[in-house]
Design a protein around this motif. Structure first.
Motif, PDB file in Angstrom:
ATOM      1  N   THR A 117       0.914  -1.350  -0.004  1.00 37.78           N
ATOM      2  CA  THR A 117      -0.357  -0.056  -0.521  1.00 37.78           C
ATOM      3  C   THR A 117       1.233   1.637  -0.199  1.00 37.78           C
ATOM      4  OG1 THR A 117      -0.357  -0.537   2.066  1.00 37.78           O
ATOM      5  CG2 THR A 117      -2.079  -1.153   0.801  1.00 37.78           C
ATOM      6  N   THR A 118       2.173   1.623   0.207  1.00 39.27           N
ATOM      7  CA  THR A 118       2.993   2.435   1.078  1.00 39.27           C
ATOM      8  C   THR A 118       3.092   3.450  -0.375  1.00 39.27           C
ATOM      9  OG1 THR A 118       3.276   2.055   3.073  1.00 39.27           O
ATOM     10  CG2 THR A 118       4.955   3.474   2.115  1.00 39.27           C
ATOM     11  N   VAL A 119       3.629   1.886  -1.353  1.00 39.27           N
ATOM     12  CA  VAL A 119       4.856   1.783  -2.436  1.00 39.27           C
ATOM     13  C   VAL A 119       3.743   2.884  -3.282  1.00 39.27           C
ATOM     14  CG1 VAL A 119       5.938   0.974  -3.927  1.00 39.27           C
ATOM     15  CG2 VAL A 119       6.297   0.493  -1.294  1.00 39.27           C
ATOM     16  N   VAL A 120       2.577   1.895  -3.812  1.00 43.02           N
ATOM     17  CA  VAL A 120       2.073   2.094  -4.630  1.00 43.02           C
ATOM     18  C   VAL A 120       1.310   3.391  -4.681  1.00 43.02           C
ATOM     19  CG1 VAL A 120      -0.442   1.699  -5.416  1.00 43.02           C
ATOM     20  CG2 VAL A 120       1.589  -0.065  -5.362  1.00 43.02           C
ATOM     21  N   ALA A 121       0.625   3.358  -3.122  1.00 41.97           N
ATOM     22  CA  ALA A 121       0.110   4.877  -2.847  1.00 41.97           C
ATOM     23  C   ALA A 121       1.534   6.502  -3.234  1.00 41.97           C
ATOM     24  CB  ALA A 121      -0.149   5.277  -1.577  1.00 41.97           C
ATOM     25  N   TYR A 122       2.753   5.682  -2.713  1.00 42.80           N
ATOM     26  CA  TYR A 122       3.573   7.125  -2.629  1.00 42.80           C
ATOM     27  C   TYR A 122       4.305   7.049  -4.080  1.00 42.80           C
ATOM     28  CZ  TYR A 122       6.965  10.573  -1.345  1.00 42.80           C
ATOM     29  OH  TYR A 122       7.562  11.619  -1.312  1.00 42.80           O
ATOM     30  N   ALA A 123       4.046   5.976  -4.917  1.00 44.74           N
ATOM     31  CA  ALA A 123       4.546   6.081  -6.476  1.00 44.74           C
ATOM     32  C   ALA A 123       3.483   7.063  -7.522  1.00 44.74           C
ATOM     33  CB  ALA A 123       4.560   4.763  -6.977  1.00 44.74           C
ATOM     34  N   VAL A 124       2.113   6.624  -6.844  1.00 43.69           N
ATOM     35  CA  VAL A 124       1.089   7.315  -7.737  1.00 43.69           C
ATOM     36  C   VAL A 124       1.424   8.942  -7.106  1.00 43.69           C
ATOM     37  CG1 VAL A 124      -1.363   7.468  -7.783  1.00 43.69           C
ATOM     38  CG2 VAL A 124      -0.076   5.515  -7.700  1.00 43.69           C
ATOM     39  N   PHE A 125       1.337   9.001  -5.846  1.00 40.59           N
ATOM     40  CA  PHE A 125       0.950  10.786  -5.314  1.00 40.59           C
ATOM     41  C   PHE A 125       2.335  11.074  -6.086  1.00 40.59           C
ATOM     42  CE2 PHE A 125       3.212  13.543  -2.424  1.00 40.59           C
ATOM     43  CZ  PHE A 125       1.427  14.209  -1.586  1.00 40.59           C
ATOM     44  N   ARG A 126       3.841  11.161  -5.554  1.00 46.81           N
ATOM     45  CA  ARG A 126       4.648  11.770  -6.516  1.00 46.81           C
ATOM     46  C   ARG A 126       4.606  11.874  -8.189  1.00 46.81           C
ATOM     47  NH1 ARG A 126       6.227  14.850  -3.174  1.00 46.81           N
ATOM     48  NH2 ARG A 126       7.657  14.716  -5.288  1.00 46.81           N
ATOM     49  N   GLY A 127       3.970  10.961  -8.809  1.00 42.48           N
ATOM     50  CA  GLY A 127       4.152  10.663 -10.035  1.00 42.48           C
ATOM     51  C   GLY A 127       2.702  12.429 -10.344  1.00 42.48           C
ATOM     52  N   LEU A 128       1.809  12.266  -9.325  1.00 42.17           N
ATOM     53  CA  LEU A 128       0.287  13.415  -9.885  1.00 42.17           C
ATOM     54  C   LEU A 128       1.088  14.446  -9.903  1.00 42.17           C
ATOM     55  CD1 LEU A 128      -2.985  10.944  -8.191  1.00 42.17           C
ATOM     56  CD2 LEU A 128      -1.697  11.836 -10.901  1.00 42.17           C
ATOM     57  N   VAL A 129       2.464  14.875  -8.782  1.00 32.83           N
ATOM     58  CA  VAL A 129       1.633  15.984  -7.448  1.00 32.83           C
ATOM     59  C   VAL A 129       2.903  16.730  -9.202  1.00 32.83           C
ATOM     60  CG1 VAL A 129       1.235  15.923  -5.467  1.00 32.83           C
ATOM     61  CG2 VAL A 129       3.826  15.688  -6.494  1.00 32.83           C
ATOM     62  N   LYS A 130       3.767  15.953  -9.726  1.00 32.12           N
ATOM     63  CA  LYS A 130       4.497  16.192 -10.237  1.00 32.12           C
ATOM     64  C   LYS A 130       3.388  17.398 -11.603  1.00 32.12           C
ATOM     65  CE  LYS A 130       8.770  13.726  -9.559  1.00 32.12           C
ATOM     66  NZ  LYS A 130       9.381  12.444 -10.202  1.00 32.12           N
ATOM     67  N   VAL A 131       2.818  16.757 -12.060  1.00 35.27           N
ATOM     68  CA  VAL A 131       2.110  17.295 -12.846  1.00 35.27           C
ATOM     69  C   VAL A 131       1.208  18.213 -12.539  1.00 35.27           C
ATOM     70  CG1 VAL A 131       2.831  14.804 -14.750  1.00 35.27           C
ATOM     71  CG2 VAL A 131       0.642  14.799 -13.183  1.00 35.27           C
ATOM     72  N   LEU A 132       0.958  17.846 -11.415  1.00 33.02           N
ATOM     73  CA  LEU A 132      -0.250  18.599 -11.288  1.00 33.02           C
ATOM     74  C   LEU A 132       0.070  20.322 -10.344  1.00 33.02           C
ATOM     75  CD1 LEU A 132      -2.738  16.714  -8.769  1.00 33.02           C
ATOM     76  CD2 LEU A 132      -2.838  17.120 -11.324  1.00 33.02           C
ATOM     77  N   PRO A 133      -1.058  21.498 -10.533  1.00 28.78           N
ATOM     78  CA  PRO A 133      -0.551  22.690 -10.336  1.00 28.78           C
ATOM     79  C   PRO A 133       0.363  22.248  -9.046  1.00 28.78           C
ATOM     80  CG  PRO A 133      -2.851  22.723 -11.253  1.00 28.78           C
ATOM     81  CD  PRO A 133      -2.481  21.430 -10.919  1.00 28.78           C
ATOM     82  N   ARG A 134       1.410  23.717  -8.689  1.00 34.29           N
ATOM     83  CA  ARG A 134       1.452  23.791  -6.893  1.00 34.29           C
ATOM     84  C   ARG A 134       1.246  24.063  -6.267  1.00 34.29           C
ATOM     85  NH1 ARG A 134       7.398  22.230  -7.480  1.00 34.29           N
ATOM     86  NH2 ARG A 134       7.802  24.036  -6.031  1.00 34.29           N
ATOM     87  N   LYS A 135       0.218  23.681  -6.025  1.00 36.89           N
ATOM     88  CA  LYS A 135      -0.455  24.312  -4.719  1.00 36.89           C
ATOM     89  C   LYS A 135      -1.047  23.548  -3.659  1.00 36.89           C
ATOM     90  CE  LYS A 135      -4.724  23.731  -7.790  1.00 36.89           C
ATOM     91  NZ  LYS A 135      -5.782  24.790  -8.367  1.00 36.89           N
ATOM     92  N   ARG A 136      -2.159  23.489  -3.038  1.00 37.00           N
ATOM     93  CA  ARG A 136      -2.521  22.763  -1.994  1.00 37.00           C
ATOM     94  C   ARG A 136      -3.374  21.703  -2.125  1.00 37.00           C
ATOM     95  NH1 ARG A 136      -2.728  26.606   3.438  1.00 37.00           N
ATOM     96  NH2 ARG A 136      -0.616  27.724   3.510  1.00 37.00           N
ATOM     97  N   GLY A 137      -4.613  22.345  -2.988  1.00 43.28           N
ATOM     98  CA  GLY A 137      -5.497  21.373  -3.396  1.00 43.28           C
ATOM     99  C   GLY A 137      -5.092  20.209  -4.281  1.00 43.28           C
ATOM    100  N   SER A 138      -3.887  20.588  -5.263  1.00 44.20           N
ATOM    101  CA  SER A 138      -3.576  19.026  -5.322  1.00 44.20           C
ATOM    102  C   SER A 138      -2.741  18.212  -4.606  1.00 44.20           C
ATOM    103  CB  SER A 138      -1.948  19.863  -6.953  1.00 44.20           C
ATOM    104  OG  SER A 138      -2.522  20.444  -7.749  1.00 44.20           O
ATOM    105  N   ILE A 139      -1.862  18.294  -3.306  1.00 46.35           N
ATOM    106  CA  ILE A 139      -1.769  17.478  -2.895  1.00 46.35           C
ATOM    107  C   ILE A 139      -3.193  17.017  -2.179  1.00 46.35           C
ATOM    108  CG2 ILE A 139      -0.783  17.398   0.015  1.00 46.35           C
ATOM    109  CD1 ILE A 139       0.991  18.034  -2.379  1.00 46.35           C
ATOM    110  N   THR A 140      -4.010  17.357  -1.652  1.00 46.99           N
ATOM    111  CA  THR A 140      -5.196  17.165  -1.579  1.00 46.99           C
ATOM    112  C   THR A 140      -5.747  15.654  -2.792  1.00 46.99           C
ATOM    113  OG1 THR A 140      -6.003  18.586  -0.209  1.00 46.99           O
ATOM    114  CG2 THR A 140      -7.754  17.236  -0.353  1.00 46.99           C
ATOM    115  N   ALA A 141      -5.681  16.305  -3.663  1.00 50.01           N
ATOM    116  CA  ALA A 141      -6.340  15.473  -4.936  1.00 50.01           C
ATOM    117  C   ALA A 141      -5.359  14.488  -4.663  1.00 50.01           C
ATOM    118  CB  ALA A 141      -6.609  15.981  -5.842  1.00 50.01           C
TER     119      ALA A 141
END
Length: 346
Positions: A117-141
């Protein structure tokens, strides 16, 4: 998704135990880089919060419930290596004190619920924050999507482990379909809890969220024809202090485990339901600590169900925060020792 004793045969249980031990060893080394003055005081609290929220089973469908796994939440709040350790501490406390998750299956549970769960989740999370706008809502999404995907990933991992080490002869295809189907629904609940928690912390103290580091772009000045970073101003004392966040988080965990848990769904969770429906629980063994004073999240000899469950929850939160904080304090001390300047004799 706590796997009991008897679901998986001895050779595969031993093999997953080796995998889990290796993952924990790697995480102990990796956590030295993650546990700094911001994350170290909160890591034990994150483990206690996950323990508390795991007591809150929520209904999903057809007489089935689900609960937080916590890998995504821990990885985003305190880092992936520390996240593996947080969930592992929770699983260890649950197995020893509350007879939840088999002791011979501890390697299976750590591999599945902590590592995957940790590996999959963090890999997906890091991939998304690299392409989403740099704002707090992107972290939540990004937290929401990462959590959604981490739960069916764990269901797939369990199915693969069962395919090679299951103790009953059942159709793996049917097990996979049932496991993935119900855990997609549970993943939605996991995502809501994860996104709400991460969003709440980011809103008040983004500096404490590991996954939100670098959220604000550094200001730059042109000096001599080159762009240089503007020196960061020191954070005010109120922002540097973790005390209020720690106390608030601990009180929230105690209330959830000691009071709100009484209203949790009593339906079997995803794995229990699939196991009963498909017959993969035919060789379930009695838990080694089934006679523990806290077995099944109740205090032995306390007649009132509400009081018994509440006391067990409070004890569990206390034991988890102490065990987790001790582990992370030791890891943090090792980091300090490793990075201290070496004196030279004359």
């Amino acid at each position: 998704m706590h796997v009991p004793d008897g679901f998986i045969d001895a050779p595969i249980s031993a093999a997953t135990g080796v995998v889990a031990a290796a993952a924990v060893a790697v995480s102990l080394r990796g956590a030295r880089r993650e546990l700094d003055e911001r994350t170290a005081p909160l890591a034990g609290l994150v483990a206690a919060f996950i323990f508390a929220v795991q007591m809150l089973n929520f209904p999903v469908a057809a007489g089935t419930s689900g609960h937080l796994l916590g890998g995504a939440l821990a990885a985003i709040l305190v880092g992936p290596y520390t996240g593996v350790l947080c969930v592992s501490v929770v699983l260890l406390m649950q197995g020893i004190l509350f007879a939840d998750g088999g002791l011979t299956a501890l390697g299976v549970n750590i591999t599945d619920m902590a590592v995957v769960t940790t590996v999959v989740a963090y890999a997906v999370f890091r991939g998304l924050v690299k392409v989403l706008p740099r704002k707090r809502g992107s972290i939540t999404a990004a937290s929401f999507v990462a959590a959604v995907l981490s739960v069916p990933a764990a269901a797939v991992a369990f199915t693969l482990i069962y395919a090679v080490g299951g103790t009953t002869d059942v159709s793996i295809g049917k097990v996979a379909t049932a496991m993935i189907g119900v855990h997609v629904l549970i993943g939605i609940g996991e995502a809501v809890i994860t996104a709400l928690t991460v969003g709440a912390v980011v809103a008040v103290r983004p500096d404490l969220v590991y996954g939100a580091r670098g959220l604000q772009q550094k200001l730059k000045l042109r000096v001599g024809g080159q762009l240089v970073d503007v020196p960061a101003e020191p954070a005010p004392a109120a922002a540097r202090s973790h005390r209020k966040v720690w106390i608030t988080g601990l009180l929230t965990s105690l209330v959830l485990a000691g009071f709100v848990s009484f209203y949790a769904s009593a339906d079997p969770d995803g794995l229990e339901k699939v196991a009963a429906d498909k017959g993969i629980d035919a060789k379930t063994e009695k838990h080694a600590t089934a006679d523990s004073p806290l077995a099944d999240y109740g205090v032995k000899d306390v007649e009132d169900a509400r009081l018994s469950g509440g006391l067990a929850g409070v004890i569990g939160v206390g034991a988890t925060v102490v065990a987790g904080s001790t582990v992370f304090w030791v890891v943090r001390r090792r980091r300090t020792a490793d990075t201290s300047p070496v004196g030279t004799g004359v």
